[in-house]
Design an enzyme around this catalytic site. Structure first.
Site, PDB file in Angstrom:
ATOM      1  CD  GLU A  58     108.507  81.863 -45.076  1.00  0.00           C
ATOM      2  OE1 GLU A  58     107.474  81.916 -44.386  1.00  0.00           O
ATOM      3  OE2 GLU A  58     109.093  80.811 -45.324  1.00  0.00           O
ATOM      4  CG  HIS A  90     102.185  78.751 -51.074  1.00  0.00           C
ATOM      5  ND1 HIS A  90     103.057  79.271 -52.017  1.00  0.00           N
ATOM      6  CD2 HIS A  90     102.871  78.735 -49.912  1.00  0.00           C
ATOM      7  CE1 HIS A  90     104.210  79.550 -51.425  1.00  0.00           C
ATOM      8  NE2 HIS A  90     104.130  79.238 -50.150  1.00  0.00           N
ATOM      9  NE  ARG A 100     102.276  82.090 -47.887  1.00  0.00           N
ATOM     10  CZ  ARG A 100     102.601  81.089 -47.125  1.00  0.00           C
ATOM     11  NH1 ARG A 100     101.689  80.235 -46.754  1.00  0.00           N
ATOM     12  NH2 ARG A 100     103.841  80.922 -46.757  1.00  0.00           N
ATOM     13  CG  HIS A 150      99.845  76.381 -48.547  1.00  0.00           C
ATOM     14  ND1 HIS A 150     100.744  75.355 -48.753  1.00  0.00           N
ATOM     15  CD2 HIS A 150     100.413  77.171 -47.586  1.00  0.00           C
ATOM     16  CE1 HIS A 150     101.800  75.523 -47.964  1.00  0.00           C
ATOM     17  NE2 HIS A 150     101.611  76.602 -47.232  1.00  0.00           N
ATOM     18  NE  ARG A 198      99.362  79.508 -42.734  1.00  0.00           N
ATOM     19  CZ  ARG A 198     100.550  79.096 -43.167  1.00  0.00           C
ATOM     20  NH1 ARG A 198     101.620  79.204 -42.413  1.00  0.00           N
ATOM     21  NH2 ARG A 198     100.674  78.588 -44.373  1.00  0.00           N
TER      22      ARG A 198
HETATM   23  P1  FAD Z   1      99.723  67.705 -39.911  1.00  0.00           P
HETATM   24  O1  FAD Z   1     101.163  67.910 -39.818  1.00  0.00           O
HETATM   25  O2  FAD Z   1      99.112  67.762 -41.255  1.00  0.00           O
HETATM   26  O3  FAD Z   1      99.387  66.287 -39.282  1.00  0.00           O
HETATM   27  C1  FAD Z   1      98.083  65.770 -39.325  1.00  0.00           C
HETATM   28  C2  FAD Z   1      98.117  64.346 -38.834  1.00  0.00           C
HETATM   29  O4  FAD Z   1      96.806  63.862 -38.657  1.00  0.00           O
HETATM   30  C3  FAD Z   1      98.789  63.384 -39.801  1.00  0.00           C
HETATM   31  O5  FAD Z   1      99.570  62.498 -39.048  1.00  0.00           O
HETATM   32  C4  FAD Z   1      97.621  62.636 -40.435  1.00  0.00           C
HETATM   33  O6  FAD Z   1      97.912  61.353 -40.900  1.00  0.00           O
HETATM   34  C5  FAD Z   1      96.676  62.577 -39.266  1.00  0.00           C
HETATM   35  N1  FAD Z   1      95.262  62.393 -39.606  1.00  0.00           N
HETATM   36  C6  FAD Z   1      94.478  63.146 -40.414  1.00  0.00           C
HETATM   37  N2  FAD Z   1      93.224  62.648 -40.419  1.00  0.00           N
HETATM   38  C7  FAD Z   1      93.229  61.579 -39.590  1.00  0.00           C
HETATM   39  C8  FAD Z   1      92.252  60.635 -39.189  1.00  0.00           C
HETATM   40  N3  FAD Z   1      90.977  60.684 -39.622  1.00  0.00           N
HETATM   41  N4  FAD Z   1      92.618  59.651 -38.344  1.00  0.00           N
HETATM   42  C9  FAD Z   1      93.904  59.538 -37.900  1.00  0.00           C
HETATM   43  N5  FAD Z   1      94.870  60.394 -38.244  1.00  0.00           N
HETATM   44  C10 FAD Z   1      94.529  61.405 -39.081  1.00  0.00           C
HETATM   45  N6  FAD Z   1     103.687  76.151 -42.103  1.00  0.00           N
HETATM   46  C11 FAD Z   1     104.655  76.886 -41.531  1.00  0.00           C
HETATM   47  O7  FAD Z   1     104.452  77.463 -40.459  1.00  0.00           O
HETATM   48  N7  FAD Z   1     105.866  76.983 -42.132  1.00  0.00           N
HETATM   49  C12 FAD Z   1     106.177  76.365 -43.289  1.00  0.00           C
HETATM   50  O8  FAD Z   1     107.283  76.462 -43.775  1.00  0.00           O
HETATM   51  C13 FAD Z   1     105.163  75.610 -43.920  1.00  0.00           C
HETATM   52  N8  FAD Z   1     105.394  74.994 -45.101  1.00  0.00           N
HETATM   53  C14 FAD Z   1     104.445  74.179 -45.625  1.00  0.00           C
HETATM   54  C15 FAD Z   1     104.724  73.479 -46.787  1.00  0.00           C
HETATM   55  C16 FAD Z   1     103.801  72.590 -47.294  1.00  0.00           C
HETATM   56  C17 FAD Z   1     104.115  71.824 -48.550  1.00  0.00           C
HETATM   57  C18 FAD Z   1     102.554  72.423 -46.645  1.00  0.00           C
HETATM   58  C19 FAD Z   1     101.545  71.469 -47.179  1.00  0.00           C
HETATM   59  C20 FAD Z   1     102.264  73.146 -45.505  1.00  0.00           C
HETATM   60  C21 FAD Z   1     103.202  74.028 -44.991  1.00  0.00           C
HETATM   61  N9  FAD Z   1     102.943  74.751 -43.831  1.00  0.00           N
HETATM   62  C22 FAD Z   1     103.926  75.504 -43.264  1.00  0.00           C
HETATM   63  C23 FAD Z   1     101.721  74.507 -43.069  1.00  0.00           C
HETATM   64  C24 FAD Z   1     102.062  73.530 -41.919  1.00  0.00           C
HETATM   65  O9  FAD Z   1     102.958  72.562 -42.395  1.00  0.00           O
HETATM   66  C25 FAD Z   1     100.853  72.842 -41.367  1.00  0.00           C
HETATM   67  O10 FAD Z   1      99.841  73.762 -41.099  1.00  0.00           O
HETATM   68  C26 FAD Z   1     101.223  72.133 -40.071  1.00  0.00           C
HETATM   69  O11 FAD Z   1     102.280  71.245 -40.307  1.00  0.00           O
HETATM   70  C27 FAD Z   1     100.035  71.400 -39.520  1.00  0.00           C
HETATM   71  O12 FAD Z   1     100.456  70.588 -38.468  1.00  0.00           O
HETATM   72  P2  FAD Z   1      99.412  69.643 -37.786  1.00  0.00           P
HETATM   73  O13 FAD Z   1     100.145  68.859 -36.759  1.00  0.00           O
HETATM   74  O14 FAD Z   1      98.240  70.414 -37.397  1.00  0.00           O
HETATM   75  O15 FAD Z   1      98.916  68.679 -38.975  1.00  0.00           O
HETATM   76  C1  SIN Z   2     106.575  78.212 -47.601  1.00  0.00           C
HETATM   77  O1  SIN Z   2     107.676  77.733 -47.359  1.00  0.00           O
HETATM   78  O2  SIN Z   2     106.342  79.021 -48.492  1.00  0.00           O
HETATM   79  C2  SIN Z   2     105.430  77.769 -46.764  1.00  0.00           C
HETATM   80  C3  SIN Z   2     105.410  78.580 -45.557  1.00  0.00           C
HETATM   81  C4  SIN Z   2     104.070  78.534 -44.910  1.00  0.00           C
HETATM   82  O3  SIN Z   2     103.122  77.968 -45.443  1.00  0.00           O
HETATM   83  O4  SIN Z   2     103.961  79.135 -43.855  1.00  0.00           O
END
Ligand code: FAD
Ligand code: SIN
Length: 536
Positions: free
Chosen positions: A114, A240, A290, A352, A387
């Site tokens: 990537e 993104h 990015r 993103h 990032r």
């Molecule tokens: P999340 O996975 O977003 O989880 C947050 C949790 O908190 C959820 O369960 C939500 O319901 C809960 N929550 C929020 N507010 C509250 C509240 N007030 N009360 C109770 N619960 C709450 N990163 C990579 O490294 N590689 C990738 O390939 C990649 N692809 C991505 C593709 C997409 C479409 C997106 C949107 C992001 C991508 N990212 C990627 C970024 C990455 O997915 C996120 O940064 C990461 O998953 C965040 O994990 P997290 O556990 O911090 O939060």
């Molecule tokens: C992607 O698959 O392009 C998302 C990867 C990331 O947000 O790190």
């Protein structure tokens, strides 16, 4: 839910929350609250994968170099090093929990490439890595006797010393759990805990056009800020480059992402005349970091007055495309009528990933005692001003593990401690307001103005405009908040309004352009004045 108490409270059920819960649940009771269904998280939609230096020609040192290079001079080298070094072990841990990643012919993990990465180092499950990881973690957590999961349970506010009656207020600034919205009674309950992990993800929905699921409304950042924690670097919202373009009136809640891995696989970007433009912009062309690609697309759109550019992968074999990107291929075909093996895909940048957040140390502890933060809500120092792709899932597991170690240590050292007497949520004087309609549209208004004035390209004039409008909206919302009974919509609106203001405040303070923050008034990097975090 009457006054339940856990040893540890986890707010969020994405990769950060669930992996942490699994780490601590053998010795402690753990309550996990999550605001929608358990799987609804950014994690579940992650596509590209998880960066880890495990290839034969790769090393932690190279991963460090790429991360620092992308971070625009303000990523913390100590943090970057520890994340890169702990990466491979985290991949093994996820596999032990049941995640199955794509393998190459020889039974080795298949490594994707990537933007900004000098090596193939993205561990993935085809193009639905997040779903694979989230499903594995949920399976483990569901079967664990010490984990209690509360779905559709929105955390409203963190409980800290400011909530205690004066006689019980200790000198230290400490967190004792959270007040949460009970979906059955529509009341706010107290969930107390000796330690709390905030892992609520990002804030993509502060902007109208975002790849994030609707849960991403900045709740964690807003709650931490209200509780008095320090936050930093909120000006660095990552856009993104390649979200699927749809006409405004057909837009959905979440813009469909076309993974960067598609560019890593060989897709190129073209403008409406069919010209590749990234080759003139950066030596890594479509695989530049990015911020560079998103700005170049924005520039093409402005220059030619076009709504979107094209991502073209048609020169690759159709069967290979379908094997590598089954989910993207199917979704584009069935939901949008685009066959990516035959035709280019219309794409635009979309909000993103929030690089800033709640400041944490290398033990994942925030500036409030017993309040830990991990995942997208945290600002660990890994990303700096931008990032590197696929570093966020990695960061989330590395710091969840570290949070687990430090929480267990803190609780073991304070065995037998009693929680203070914490009052129930006080909503006296509030009522079920009828004028919701008056502020209902504030959310859209904020999202629109953040898109217009606080997007990829900024200026003082735009930011000042955003600031003035946000001040007014926040005032309205705050006024409404203090008169009205809590509802999830209101909680989210208040959070979106508050974090928008913080984003603008950070952006206004940085009078230079660095990483994801680009302003036409100060287009150069100014290391002398601004080679540091923006702390609020
Ligand atoms: P999340 O996975 O977003 O989880 C947050 C949790 O908190 C959820 O369960 C939500 O319901 C809960 N929550 C929020 N507010 C509250 C509240 N007030 N009360 C109770 N619960 C709450 N990163 C990579 O490294 N590689 C990738 O390939 C990649 N692809 C991505 C593709 C997409 C479409 C997106 C949107 C992001 C991508 N990212 C990627 C970024 C990455 O997915 C996120 O940064 C990461 O998953 C965040 O994990 P997290 O556990 O911090 O939060
Ligand atoms: C992607 O698959 O392009 C998302 C990867 C990331 O947000 O790190």
């Amino acid at each position: 839910m009457s006054k339940p108490s856990f040893d540890i409270l986890v707010i969020g059920s994405g990769i950060a929350g669930l992996s942490f819960a699994l780490d601590v649940a053998n010795d402690y009771s753990v309550g996990v609250v999550t605001k929608k269904e358990r799987w609804e998280s950014a994690t579940n939609y992650a596509q590209g994968g998880i960066a880890a230096a495990i290839g034969p020609e790769d090393s932690a040192t190279l991963h460090v170099e790429d991360t620092l290079e992308t971070g625009g001079g303000i990523a913390d080298p100590e943090v970057v090093k520890l994340v890169a070094e702990e990466g491979p072990a985290q991949i093994r841990k996820l596999m032990e929990w049941g995640a199955k990643f794509s393998e190459s012919g020889e039974g080795e993990l298949e490594l994707g490439r990537e933007g900004g990465h000098s090596k193939h180092r993205i561990v993935h499950k085809a193009d639905y890595t997040g779903k694979e990881v989230e499903t594995a973690l949920i399976r483990q957590a569901r079967d664990h006797p010490n984990i209690t999961l509360f779905e559709n349970t929105l955390a409203v506010d963190l409980v800290t010393d400011r909530h205690l009656r004066a006689s019980h207020r200790p000198i230290s600034k400490r967190c004792y759990g959270a007040y949460v919205y009970n979906p059955n009674t529509h009341r706010v309950d107290l969930l107390s805990a000796r330690a709390t992990l905030l892992c609520t993800g990002g804030m993509g929905h502060v902007w109208r056009h975002t790849t994030n699921p609707p849960i991403a409304t900045g709740d964690g950042a807003a709650m931490a800020w209200r509780a008095g924690a320090r936050l930093a670097n909120l000006e660095f919202m990552q856009f993104h480059p390649t979200a699927f373009y749809t006409e405004k009136d057909k837009r959905r809640e979440r813009a469909f992402l076309i993974s960067e891995a598609v560019r890593g696989f060989g897709a190129v970007l073209r403008n409406h005349r069919g010209e590749r433009f990234m080759t003139d912009v950066h030596k890594m062309a479509e695989l530049a970091p990015r911020d560079v690609v998103a700005r170049a697309i924005d520039h093409e759109r402005m220059k030619w007055g076009i709504d979107h550019v094209w991502l073209d992968v048609t020169r690759k074999k159709a069967d290979d495309i379908k094997t590598h990107f089954p989910m993207i291929y199917e979704t584009l075909k069935t939901e949008f009528g685009v066959d990516m093996t035959q035709e280019p895909i219309p794409v635009v940048p979309a909000a993103h990933y929030q690089c800033g957040g709640v400041i944490t140390d290398t033990d994942a502890e925030s500036t409030i005692e017993r309040l830990f933060a991990a995942g997208e809500v945290a600002m660990t120092g890994l990303h700096g001003a931008n990032r590197l792709a696929s570093n966020s899932l990695l960061e989330a597991v590395v710091f969840s593990t570290r949070a687990a170690v430090s929480v267990q240590k803190a609780l073991a050292e304070s065995k037998g401690e009693q929680l203070p007497d914490i009052p129930e949520w006080d909503d006296t004087g509030t009522y079920d307001a009828e004028e919701w309609v008056l502020i209902k549209y504030d959310r859209k208004e904020i999202q629109k103005l953040m898109g217009y004035y606080v997007g990829i390209v900024r200026s003082d004039l735009r930011l000042e405009r955003a600031k003035r409008r946000l001040e007014l909206i926040t005032e309205e919302v705050e006024d409404y908040w203090w008169r009205t009974k809590v509802s999830p919509d209101l909680v989210e609106l208040r959070n979106i309004a508050q974090v928008s203001r913080l984003v603008v405040e950070c952006a206004l303070r940085r009078k230079e352009s660095r990483g994801l923050h680009f302003t036409t008034d100060y287009p150069e990097v100014d290391d002398r004045m601004y080679k540091s975090d923006t702390i609020v």
